[in-house]
Scaffold this active site. Structure first.
Site, PDB file in Angstrom:
ATOM      1  N   SER A 211       0.795  -1.226   0.000  1.00 45.45           N
ATOM      2  CA  SER A 211       0.000   0.000   0.000  1.00 45.45           C
ATOM      3  C   SER A 211       0.829   1.278   0.000  1.00 45.45           C
ATOM      4  O   SER A 211       0.291   2.348  -0.278  1.00 45.45           O
ATOM      5  CB  SER A 211      -0.941   0.015   1.210  1.00 45.45           C
ATOM      6  OG  SER A 211      -0.211   0.020   2.429  1.00 45.45           O
ATOM      7  N   HIS A 239      -5.145  -5.027  -0.060  1.00 43.19           N
ATOM      8  CA  HIS A 239      -5.280  -4.100  -1.186  1.00 43.19           C
ATOM      9  C   HIS A 239      -5.323  -4.793  -2.537  1.00 43.19           C
ATOM     10  O   HIS A 239      -5.529  -4.121  -3.554  1.00 43.19           O
ATOM     11  CB  HIS A 239      -4.138  -3.086  -1.174  1.00 43.19           C
ATOM     12  CG  HIS A 239      -4.222  -2.102  -0.060  1.00 43.19           C
ATOM     13  ND1 HIS A 239      -4.924  -0.920  -0.141  1.00 43.19           N
ATOM     14  CD2 HIS A 239      -3.706  -2.139   1.199  1.00 43.19           C
ATOM     15  CE1 HIS A 239      -4.842  -0.261   1.006  1.00 43.19           C
ATOM     16  NE2 HIS A 239      -4.097  -0.978   1.830  1.00 43.19           N
ATOM     17  N   LYS A 271     -11.916  -2.359   1.705  1.00 40.24           N
ATOM     18  CA  LYS A 271     -11.525  -1.775   0.426  1.00 40.24           C
ATOM     19  C   LYS A 271     -12.560  -2.163  -0.637  1.00 40.24           C
ATOM     20  O   LYS A 271     -13.645  -1.610  -0.677  1.00 40.24           O
ATOM     21  CB  LYS A 271     -10.127  -2.236   0.023  1.00 40.24           C
ATOM     22  CG  LYS A 271      -8.994  -1.541   0.772  1.00 40.24           C
ATOM     23  CD  LYS A 271      -8.747  -2.140   2.119  1.00 40.24           C
ATOM     24  CE  LYS A 271      -7.587  -1.525   2.868  1.00 40.24           C
ATOM     25  NZ  LYS A 271      -7.429  -2.085   4.219  1.00 40.24           N
TER      26      LYS A 271
END
Length: 439
Positions: A211, A239, A271
């Site tokens: 990230s 992610h 996310k």
């Protein structure tokens, strides 16, 4: 006070001797807090607004609203635009009507709901493994599971850019910890060859998409090391789920690796899946063990049913509309290409939803973010100690909802403001000189 003692001449006992009471430390005196206040004072001196904890009003998408202004938004994880999708919102509302807002108990005792089991089944099927277990916090998933699985006689090897939750879990376990240079699997193999044989269990922890830098590991190489040295391999897909792979199934799909060759899949719901919490996916035996023994699951309230329902609906949309993943990839690659054309340094970003713009000076990064905000672009600075001082950067999160025009405008503004600050020499050294002159 100490007990009274008799006088030496046999008379009345002497009075108790007073004992000095230890002064209770004030939180206001914490040196760490004083460091924060010093940084804030320097920022105030330079008229730089605090970029953190800004209040956003409404849904975070390609645009966001701050203080009544609509801004281009590159500061959120809504990668596929599913947060706020009508189908996802409707599922959450229906769950509120049926279950209420909370599970109201640990799932072990009275908090189990059908949506929990359905979500876990769907995650396991999507990832491509036997079973999954959801936790109420993504950070606590790593801390609790790593801290629970490993023991003092074990070894944990983790990437130098691993998320804080991996590092904290390793510390909690009491196991021997070794950090290897970022994505350097030759260095990892050297550590395995030198140390793996001396420990009962060995865990290697990597991430699917990092990230801070926006790059990915060589998963096939990691799997080969797992086979060669007989270790557990854990991949944090916080992610990368919904971002990597043609259908968003993550780094295994991207790398062409069998998901069963990874022992522990970890991911978050905050996310792509539009909620909050985390999951562990893998073999049925792993999930069964954690379900009955992991403190961060057993002793925690169950995931709120509306959050679980929203995640299920997000998976429905993702599986039905893989074109969202393709659009996100195109946007990420466009940002990186345009940034390079404009002379910006994007580090090692592979163009998968996350890209840094390297600034190299913490104060300059903060000021650059402020300048962008004034010009209608929301992108957050990442500064020391989150990254080394000379590696300060702005971090841009792309979504499938950004248009080509959004990306081009953001890059052009960033390049212009970055060049102006560099030319002026704005940064930590300037601030130090100014602070010294004003004392």
């Amino acid at each position: 006070a100490q007990p009274a003692t008799k006088a030496e001449d046999g008379g009345e006992p002497a009075r108790p001797r007073p004992v000095a009471r230890r002064r209770r430390n004030s939180f206001a005196d914490l040196p760490e807090l004083k460091d924060i206040h010093t940084q804030q004072a320097v920022a105030d001196l330079l008229k730089v607004e605090n970029p953190f904890f800004r209040v956003h009003d409404g849904r975070a998408g390609a645009r966001t609203e701050i203080d009544g202004r609509s801004l281009l938004n590159f500061g959120s994880y809504n990668y596929l635009g599913l947060n706020g999708h009508p189908e996802v919102s409707a599922a959450a509302k229906a769950a509120v009507d049926h279950y209420g807002v909370s599970a109201s108990a640990s799932r072990l005792v009275a908090g189990e709901r059908p949506v929990h089991r359905e979500l876990e089944h769907r995650i396991a099927r999507f990832v491509g493994v036997e079973a999954a277990l959801v936790f109420v916090s993504g950070h606590a998933t790593n801390v609790g599971v790593i801290g629970h699985l490993l023991r003092p006689n074990d070894l944990i090897l983790y990437d130098s850019l691993s998320h804080n939750s991996i590092v904290m879990g390793a510390q909690l376990s009491g196991a021997t910890r070794r950090m290897f240079p970022h994505n350097d699997f030759d260095a990892l193999e050297e550590l395995l060859a030198a140390h793996a044989h001396a420990h009962d269990r060995v865990l290697v922890a990597i991430e699917g998409l990092y990230s801070m830098d926006g790059d990915i590991p060589d998963l096939a190489r990691a799997v080969a090391l797992r086979e060669r040295y007989g270790v557990w391999l854990m991949v944090d897909e916080a992610h990368s789920l919904g971002v990597l792979g043609a259908t968003g199934r993550g780094i295994a799909e991207e790398a062409g690796v069998d998901p069963h060759d990874i022992d522990i899949w970890m991911g978050t719901l905050s996310k792509t899946l539009s909620g909050c919490g985390g999951y562990i996916a893998g073999a049925g035996a792993l999930v069964e063990f954690l379900k009955f023994t992991a403190p961060s699951f057993v002793y925690s309230v169950g995931m709120p049913p509306p959050v679980a329902a929203a995640a299920i609906a997000s998976l429905d949309v993702l599986e039905r509309e893989p074109e969202r993943v393709a659009k996100l990839r195109a946007n990420g690659l466009r940002f990186v290409a345009k940034a390079k054309e404009a002379g910006l340094d994007v580090g090692d970003s592979a163009g998968f939803a996350i890209s840094p713009v390297m600034v190299g000076d913490s104060l300059r990064a903060v000021y650059l973010a402020d300048r962008l905000l004034q010009r209608g672009v929301n992108a957050l600075p990442i500064v020391h100690p989150a990254v080394p001082e000379r590696a300060a950067r702005l971090r841009f999160f792309l979504t499938s909802e950004h248009s080509d025009a959004d990306i081009d405008e953001a890059v052009a503004i960033t390049a212009e403001e970055h060049a102006a600050l560099a030319k002026a020499g704005f940064g930590v050294k300037m601030a130090a000189a100014l602070a010294k002159a004003t004392r």
